[in-house]
Design a protein around this motif. Structure first.
Motif, PDB file in Angstrom:
ATOM      1  N   LEU A 111       0.888  -1.030   0.176  1.00 54.54           N
ATOM      2  CA  LEU A 111       0.009  -0.150   0.172  1.00 54.54           C
ATOM      3  C   LEU A 111       0.994   1.247   0.014  1.00 54.54           C
ATOM      4  O   LEU A 111       0.556   2.277  -0.753  1.00 54.54           O
ATOM      5  N   ASP A 112       1.771   1.522   1.014  1.00 50.28           N
ATOM      6  CA  ASP A 112       2.507   2.531   0.944  1.00 50.28           C
ATOM      7  C   ASP A 112       3.532   2.755  -0.402  1.00 50.28           C
ATOM      8  O   ASP A 112       3.385   3.846  -0.821  1.00 50.28           O
ATOM      9  N   GLN A 113       3.959   1.720  -0.866  1.00 51.21           N
ATOM     10  CA  GLN A 113       4.682   1.949  -2.253  1.00 51.21           C
ATOM     11  C   GLN A 113       3.820   2.298  -3.258  1.00 51.21           C
ATOM     12  O   GLN A 113       4.043   3.134  -4.102  1.00 51.21           O
ATOM     13  N   GLY A 114       2.675   1.577  -3.443  1.00 49.94           N
ATOM     14  CA  GLY A 114       1.852   1.873  -4.505  1.00 49.94           C
ATOM     15  C   GLY A 114       1.277   3.170  -4.422  1.00 49.94           C
ATOM     16  O   GLY A 114       1.053   3.832  -5.420  1.00 49.94           O
ATOM     17  N   ILE A 115       0.927   3.553  -3.063  1.00 55.17           N
ATOM     18  CA  ILE A 115       0.119   4.903  -3.018  1.00 55.17           C
ATOM     19  C   ILE A 115       1.123   6.041  -3.622  1.00 55.17           C
ATOM     20  O   ILE A 115       0.956   7.076  -4.069  1.00 55.17           O
ATOM     21  N   SER A 116       2.482   5.681  -3.205  1.00 55.97           N
ATOM     22  CA  SER A 116       3.532   6.749  -3.395  1.00 55.97           C
ATOM     23  C   SER A 116       3.664   6.913  -4.888  1.00 55.97           C
ATOM     24  O   SER A 116       4.415   8.072  -5.364  1.00 55.97           O
TER      25      SER A 116
END
Length: 267
Positions: free
Chosen positions: A167-172
């Motif tokens: 999630l964190d990597q994707g949202i970034s």
């Protein structure tokens, strides 16, 4: 040179495939890869066959991948639908622009699936998907995917399946925007067409014999994917369901009544 294939079994794959493919008994085939060779490692061509929804996901570009310590290559791709069951859809981009907080909340509660724009598809439809585009593939699709040769995928939502999310990597890296209508369409019933003329690769449909403009565009190594009719690559027969690497377009003899994809990196 014909590229060797790799058959990849997936739970979301299919045991009944469109011609010319045949699934081994008891195997649900999700992907058929054409293994890149050292002379042209930048691009990967594969077929995808779906019986279930695939995850909502996105991919980084080269700078984002490098910054995250995941290599030097990002992932842009293009889908060409070669067969579709009635009602088959592809989710590409959002219905309207959303911010990162909205995207994160929607990924956590599953509503992100409904914020995507789902396109009902049929054979001949194509979608160019730049890095950062949030996307998902629905069931009932058979697709040729041309992509940068990278396996970096950030899953944002996976319908409750027990797989890792990013999630964190994707949202970034995700773009919270609609997919531009200039990046999708349907191949013509006759005539050549450019599907992708992007910063990472070019992808063209050749209908019959290639013209001089394409010969100039593909003056170096390329991949050849017949859709109908056999082609010759340096004297070797290449049929639909296969992929070959060619030294240049001049070494390819196209079927006068056939259709074929050709692709090459642009960087």
């Amino acid at each position: 040179m014909l590229l060797p294939t790799r058959t990849v079994e997936k739970v979301w794959g299919r045991d009944s495939l469109p011609a010319p493919f045949i699934a081994p008994e008891g195997v649900r085939v999700g992907e058929i890869w054409f293994e890149p060779q050292p002379e042209l490692p930048e691009l990967l061509v594969k077929y995808l066959f779906t019986s279930e929804k695939l995850s909502v996901q996105c991919h980084p570009d080269a700078e984002q991948a490098k910054a995250a310590g995941l290599g030097r290559t990002g992932k842009e791709e293009c889908w060409l639908v070669v067969a579709a069951e009635e009602g088959a859809t592809l989710g590409v981009g959002f219905n309207e622009e959303i911010d990162t907080e909205t995207m994160r909340a929607a990924a956590l509660d599953g509503s992100i699936e409904h914020l995507l724009t789902w396109h009902r598809v049929q054979a001949g439809d194509y979608f160019y998907i730049p890095a950062g585009t949030v996307h998902a593939i629905g069931p009932g699709c058979s697709i040729i995917e041309v992509q940068q040769n990278s396996d970096i995928t950030f899953r944002l939502y996976d319908y409750g399946r027990p797989r890792e999310l990013h999630l964190d990597q994707g949202i970034s890296v995700a773009r919270g925007t609609p997919h531009p209508d200039t990046l999708r369409g349907s191949i013509p019933t006759s005539g050549h067409a450019t599907l992708v003329d992007g910063p990472q690769f070019r992808l063209d449909l050749v209908d019959g014999v290639a013209d001089d403009g394409l010969l100039y565009s593909y003056a170096s190594k390329l991949l050849v994917v017949p859709l109908s009719g056999e082609v010759l690559v340096a004297g070797e027969v290449v049929a639909p369901g296969q992929c070959a690497q060619a030294p240049d377009l001049a070494s390819v003899t196209f079927a006068p009544e056939g259709k074929c994809l050709v692709t090459a990196p642009t960087v």
